[in-house]
Design an enzyme around this catalytic site. Sequence first.
Site, short mmCIF file in Angstrom:
data_model
loop_
_atom_site.label_atom_id
_atom_site.label_comp_id
_atom_site.label_asym_id
_atom_site.label_seq_id
_atom_site.Cartn_x
_atom_site.Cartn_y
_atom_site.Cartn_z
N HIS A 99 8.39 1.20 3.60
CA HIS A 99 8.11 -0.21 3.82
C HIS A 99 9.44 -0.96 3.86
CE1 HIS A 99 3.79 -0.14 3.49
NE2 HIS A 99 3.81 0.43 2.30
N GLY A 100 9.38 -2.23 4.27
CA GLY A 100 10.61 -3.00 4.24
C GLY A 100 10.41 -4.44 4.66
N ARG A 113 0.82 -1.21 0.00
CA ARG A 113 0.00 0.00 0.00
C ARG A 113 0.86 1.26 0.00
NH1 ARG A 113 -4.68 -0.87 4.61
NH2 ARG A 113 -5.72 -2.70 3.71
N CYS A 157 8.81 -1.87 9.40
CA CYS A 157 8.67 -3.11 10.15
C CYS A 157 9.96 -3.92 10.09
CB CYS A 157 7.52 -3.96 9.59
SG CYS A 157 5.89 -3.25 9.88
#
Length: 471
Positions: A309-310, A250, A352
Amino acid sequence: MDFHAVLYNIAEEIDSRDLAGLKFLCLDHIPLKKQEFIKDAVGLFKILEEKGLLEEDNLSFLKELLYHNNRMDLLNLLNTNQSEVECQIRTKAQISSYRVLLFDLSENVAKFELKSIKFMLSRKIPKCKLEDNMTLIDIFIEMEKRGILGEGNLDDLKAVCDVIDKNLLKKIKDYESNRVERSTERVPVEIQDVEEMMNDLQATSGDFPGEKDQDKAYKMSSKPRGYCLIINNFDFQRARKEKPEHQNIRDRKGTDVDAEALKNTFKKLHFEVVHFQDRTAEQIHNDLQNFQDRNHDGKDCFVCCLLSHGDRGTIYGIDGQEVAIKDLTSYFSSSKCPSLAGKPKVFFIQACQGKTIQSGITLDTDSEQQRESLEMDAFLQSECIPDEADFLLGMATVENHISYRHPKEGTWYIQSLCKNLKEKCPRGVAILDILTDVNSEVSQKIDLSNKGKQMPQPKYTLRKKLFFPVN
């Protein structure tokens, strides 16, 4: 006349060229990503109202905007004039002199000079980015994105102006001279009050190092303290398009709130903030390489904030390609960046460290208010910093677990971090103690939808105490 009727009348007089100038002057207050949705002056005024910069009983910011945009005729609709606004700016300017300088330069460049500027910058900016219809303001924004233009980074721009127009070069040099003079002027009363409070705390709390303990704390007195690089990834449309495994990734709603909070916080802590938006993996590497190559001799610290993100041990570029966190921090090892040797290198990472939801014990609470649904930044291995001294890595969550982001309020971790830095740095609290308080605050939050919790985790190889004084 009604307040909004006045704003509407002003908006009716602002054409597309004026609007571009106003948006550029607002860049320090409204992020570039959010500006994409501003199509007219009414839209701009609406966002200024949302940010508290435009109110019926406080029109100072709008007056300053119109003044710098050379729309003196519209000041009459606000029952003021040029001389009154000039007096207001001398007392308390709300638009940075750096932003005003760039706007002024854009107003004084002829079309044939603009073509020459594009040609000279073609070695720094890919030709595909230097489109024929680009204005000088567009070029300035592209230069800022690439880290080759900033409040204290005008060398590339001076080199171009030196060839194109000596008058433009003189404007830049005058700005630099005035900037130095301003930094040596007597500090305002409100800042003096903060300094007095800090001195009192130093005498009583013992947190700030005294003269005998200077070797126990990192030097933190240069102005600016150093660079604060913010890389803020929001739009992952390219990742969804190019990598089938990222179809469900997303866009990171709420991340702009975090970026703005970090920007405001580190500006108050005397860092020179550079903000990059929506970077691919390659661009992230280039950004860190760029700051590795800079001369940090006159600065005491380096801060980097990565919002994306990750997965374990990595963060994602907006193209879905992974970037190893250890590769990014290693750019600033002593051997690769000698001008930062012995100085603290601080990284704050909002992402995260895996996909596991951290469970918590159900506790009694005085509130059962249901929040808007939270989102996750689905990351990072334990070895993310170089095996040498002077690094601090503040991570949003412990290994293998997710971290939470509110679509409107930002992330638990970054919002708590900024709040605690603002409250406790002036009181002389060491950074590691502040991060402990952040741990406590974030750990008490809970995602009501799945009873998920979050525990941030600092990792460090610091040799001394680290403070960010505001004096």
